[in-house]
Write a protein that holds these residues in place. Structure first.
Motif, short mmCIF file in Angstrom:
data_model
loop_
_atom_site.label_atom_id
_atom_site.label_comp_id
_atom_site.label_asym_id
_atom_site.label_seq_id
_atom_site.Cartn_x
_atom_site.Cartn_y
_atom_site.Cartn_z
N ALA A 1 0.86 -1.25 -0.07
CA ALA A 1 -0.02 -0.03 0.03
C ALA A 1 0.86 1.23 0.25
O ALA A 1 0.63 2.17 -0.67
CB ALA A 1 -1.01 0.09 1.25
N ARG B 1 1.01 4.24 -2.76
CA ARG B 1 0.86 5.39 -2.42
C ARG B 1 1.91 6.39 -2.92
O ARG B 1 1.57 7.50 -3.30
CB ARG B 1 0.43 5.42 -1.02
N VAL C 1 -5.38 4.22 -2.64
CA VAL C 1 -5.32 2.87 -2.21
C VAL C 1 -6.23 2.83 -0.83
O VAL C 1 -6.55 3.42 -0.01
CB VAL C 1 -3.95 2.49 -1.39
N LEU D 1 -6.75 0.07 2.02
CA LEU D 1 -6.13 -1.29 2.60
C LEU D 1 -7.18 -2.03 3.55
O LEU D 1 -7.66 -1.19 4.36
CB LEU D 1 -4.84 -0.79 3.64
N GLU E 1 -4.46 7.02 1.45
CA GLU E 1 -5.14 5.53 1.71
C GLU E 1 -6.17 5.69 2.73
O GLU E 1 -6.38 6.29 3.68
CB GLU E 1 -3.71 5.20 2.62
#
Length: 629
Positions: A14, A18, A25, A27, A89
């Motif tokens: 991740a 990123r 992303v 996660l 993220e």
């Protein structure tokens, strides 16, 4: 991009997507922080480091102790719980990647999904669900079972083709890629532990090998073959990173230009050479490799000498009988065997010499019986223990001591045996998966806890060339290396360490305490993440080459649509510190520097993470295409 996993590879992947490729992303990790510890990534980048510091500080202030992923760890993991993560993220906490969790993660709208759970069955179940939710989704799976991975890849691709309704199998980006972090990291770990053996990069029609050359070696070999400089190593092989206070001048320099290579001075050079034009894998071999043991190993040396002595006695008695009696040598040998086996009549009416020889033959026959019995028992015992674990033989030296026979250790063992390197394994679990491989390859194994005294001595650590500690416990690897260094201060040591900060501290301390020895720390997730990220972006990553605490990627890139490559010569397309064109895919041998790259070409490039991101168009170029040399 959606990443689902339960260990450090998920967090590393991740962060790779990123920070390097500027991707959005999501996660998905389990709520148990002990199985999903986010490592510190991108410490060399000031902005990323500051961002991570703020996240960690905020997490400590909230007191949830979940490692900084911003999700609520106290919900018990009954469903997906969104949380805050670093910029770009989104974090969801869920025990498994069920259909509801994948839908919450946005799989139906995502471009790619990576399933990197440690369990193969979990990844397969989630992949089948995700393919049904989004047939056009690009899938990347982490599977340890190679054969099963091939079948799953074909099955998911066929399902995508049928769901999309494309009879030609086009399917757009709906591809499935099955990777293994063990297969990706094992060659780098094995090459790091060896002197003079580099990592092999195989592509269609070409095999390249990375070699570490001493200072002043230049860019050509003794046979005149030209090498591709990949990196300038730290002065005196110190392995300093810019983040360690040494600055860029003290750390390794990736993809230097010719002027920098000529002015390398005391720096070593990591270069790439062409091994052959055949891409076949190295066949395992070496003495003692195979299921059936060699004939010489059926009997001990003492027993073989006893049998040889008895044969010599029989021959001597036959010659003496022929001389004394004057009969033909063949008949004399026949009579001697009869006397030896006590099935002939006594020589009562024969001469004194014949009688003495008959008595001697009978005596030798008595001696032969226990020797034959011992040979039969020893042969049966050897066949019975052929499937058992071997012990390190006496006088063994120059071998590699491999600590740990889990997923990573098993792949490393196989790679070392393909290179015909003698190995002694140390494993504490009698049910470890790698013991069957060690038994098949007839590799000596020491069963025992490496933290106990005498275990490494049994593995002949004092005569080994390197120690490769690849267990899943950082403290076990560290303790083994420290104890081995107390026995052999100059021993080459390679550690598999999970936490980046811990690895850096260990690396600095061991380097300062033993400056004359080679120390390397490697993270499997750090080596494997670029390959998984490239597959999610539709890039074919051939391998990752570790350069001290950095990494270079070898990838296949289509020239069409890349102004940095199309219409330029191979030499003109080179960008110092970013990428270098190595070869044309499918072409025998390396490509000349005057060759002009065309839109239909596919080239093999060595690139940094940032350089590959620029070639992929994921990040803006540092320099405009017209400024390239």
């Amino acid at each position: 991009m959606v990443v689902c996993g339960d260990d450090g590879l998920a967090h590393r992947l991740a962060a790779e997507l990123r920070t390097v490729y500027n991707e959005q992303v999501t996660l998905v990790v389990p709520p148990n922080v002990r199985t999903a510890r986010p490592p510190v990534v991108g410490r060399a980048r000031a902005a990323s480091a500051a961002l991570l510091d703020r996240v960690v500080s905020a997490t400590v202030g909230r007191g949830n102790g979940n490692g900084g992923n911003g999700a609520n760890a106290g919900n018990g993991g009954t469903g997906p719980v969104p949380g805050e993560g670093p910029r770009g993220e989104r974090v969801l906490e869920a025990v498994e990647a069920t259909e509801a969790v994948l839908a919450e993660a946005g799989v139906e709208r995502a471009a790619a999904l990576a399933l990197v759970y440690d369990d193969d069955e979990t990844n397969i179940r989630a992949a089948l669900t995700a393919r049904r939710l989004n047939p056009r989704l690009r899938l990347v799976l982490r599977l340890y079972n190679r054969r099963l991975g091939q079948h799953i890849e074909e099955l998911l691709d066929q399902a995508a083709t049928l769901a999309i309704g494309d009879p030609d199998g086009g399917g757009g980006d709906a591809s499935t890629t099955v990777l293994s972090d063990a297969d990706t990291a094992a060659p780098a770990l094995a090459a790091t532990a060896l002197a003079g053996n580099g990592k092999l990069i195989q592509t269609d029609g070409l095999v390249l090998r990375a070699l570490e050359l001493p200072p002043g070696a230049g860019a050509r070999q003794d046979d005149g073959q030209e090498l591709f400089p990949l990196a300038l190593l730290s002065p005196n092989n110190a392995g300093l990173d810019p983040a360690e206070g040494g600055g860029e001048e003290q750390g390794p320099r990736l993809l230097p230009d010719d002027a920098a290579v000529r002015a390398a001075g005391e720096r070593g050079v990591l270069a790439l050479e062409q091994v052959s034009s055949s891409a076949g894998p190295a066949a395992p071999g070496g003495r003692g490799v195979g299921v059936v043991p060699p004939l010489a190993s059926l009997f001990s040396r003492r027993l073989r000498w006893s049998l040889a002595g008895l044969v010599a006695c029989v021959v001597a008695l036959a010659v003496a009988l022929s001389v004394v009696t004057g009969i033909h040598p063949v008949r004399a040998f026949y009579y001697t065997l009869l006397d030896l086996l006590a099935i002939d009549d006594p020589a009562l009416k024969e001469s004194l010499g014949r009688q003495l020889l008959q008595l001697l033959s009978a005596l030798v026959g008595l001696l032969l019986l226990p020797v034959l019995l011992a040979a039969v028992l020893e042969a049966l015992g050897t066949f019975r223990t052929a499937s058992a674990l071997r012990k390190p033989p006496r006088g063994l030296g120059g071998h590699v001591v491999l600590l740990g026979l889990g997923k990573i250790g098993t792949r490393v063992l196989t790679r070392l045996r393909e290179l015909h390197v003698p190995v002694v394994c140390v494993e504490s679990d009698p049910e470890a998966r790698g013991l069957a491989v060690a038994r098949r390859l007839r590799v000596p194994v020491v069963l025992g806890d490496v933290t106990q005294e005498g275990v490494l001595e049994a593995a002949k650590i004092h005569r080994a060339q390197a120690l490769l500690a690849v267990t899943s416990a950082d403290t076990t690897n560290l303790e083994a290396v420290l104890y081995a260094r107390s026995v052999r201060p100059d021993l080459k040591a390679v550690l598999r360490l999970y936490d980046d900060d811990f690895a850096t501290a260990v690396y600095r301390t061991l380097r300062a305490a033993h400056p004359q020895a080679v120390t390397r720390s490697r993270s499997v997730s750090y080596l494997a993440a670029p390959s998984f990220a490239g597959a999610m972006l539709g890039r074919q990553i051939l391998g990752a080459i570790p350069v001290e605490r950095k990494v270079l990627l070898v990838a296949v890139v289509e020239v069409g649509g890349h102004p940095q490559l199309e219409g330029r010569t191979v030499e003109g397309a080179f960008r110092a510190g970013a990428w270098r064109v190595l070869a044309l895919e499918g072409r025998q041998g390396v490509v000349a520097g005057e060759y002009v790259l065309r839109g239909g070409d596919r080239v093999v490039v060595a690139a940094t993470r940032r350089g590959l991101a620029e070639l992929s168009g994921r990040v803006p170029p540092t320099h405009p295409p017209d400024s390239l040399s």
